[in-house]
Design a protein around this motif. Sequence first.
Motif, PDB file in Angstrom:
ATOM      1  N   ALA A  48      89.095  51.081 140.316  1.00 29.15           N
ATOM      2  CA  ALA A  48      87.875  51.859 140.154  1.00 29.15           C
ATOM      3  C   ALA A  48      88.111  52.993 139.166  1.00 29.15           C
ATOM      4  O   ALA A  48      89.160  53.639 139.172  1.00 29.15           O
ATOM      5  N   THR A  49      87.147  53.233 138.294  1.00 34.44           N
ATOM      6  CA  THR A  49      87.229  54.300 137.309  1.00 34.44           C
ATOM      7  C   THR A  49      86.342  55.441 137.763  1.00 34.44           C
ATOM      8  O   THR A  49      85.161  55.253 138.008  1.00 34.44           O
ATOM      9  N   VAL A  50      86.925  56.612 137.890  1.00 36.18           N
ATOM     10  CA  VAL A  50      86.180  57.798 138.302  1.00 36.18           C
ATOM     11  C   VAL A  50      86.215  58.777 137.147  1.00 36.18           C
ATOM     12  O   VAL A  50      87.283  59.214 136.716  1.00 36.18           O
ATOM     13  N   LEU A  51      85.041  59.108 136.621  1.00 34.56           N
ATOM     14  CA  LEU A  51      84.948  60.038 135.503  1.00 34.56           C
ATOM     15  C   LEU A  51      84.760  61.450 136.043  1.00 34.56           C
ATOM     16  O   LEU A  51      83.989  61.669 136.972  1.00 34.56           O
ATOM     17  N   TYR A  52      85.463  62.404 135.466  1.00 34.69           N
ATOM     18  CA  TYR A  52      85.293  63.789 135.862  1.00 34.69           C
ATOM     19  C   TYR A  52      85.564  64.672 134.654  1.00 34.69           C
ATOM     20  O   TYR A  52      86.203  64.255 133.692  1.00 34.69           O
TER      21      TYR A  52
END
Length: 73
Positions: A48-52
């Motif tokens: 999963a890719t989590v952008l922040y």
Amino acid sequence: MDKILIIAWNMIRRSIGTFRGLMVFILLPGVVVAAIISLTGGMGEGPATVLYANSDTGSRQTFDYGAGAGRRI
């Protein structure tokens, strides 16, 4: 304050205390949210890719952490 709690409890009991109220206010929203999550949140092959974004610039202060006290971070 007791009168407010009694009135609030009576309103909750009146709206959710029936079978229809339980279905409309508790079960139906839960089913709708679960359906939306199952339709939109698929299991991908990769991680999963989590952008922040870290917009914190921090502060230039002196902290005392014991050994090495007085160092600037």
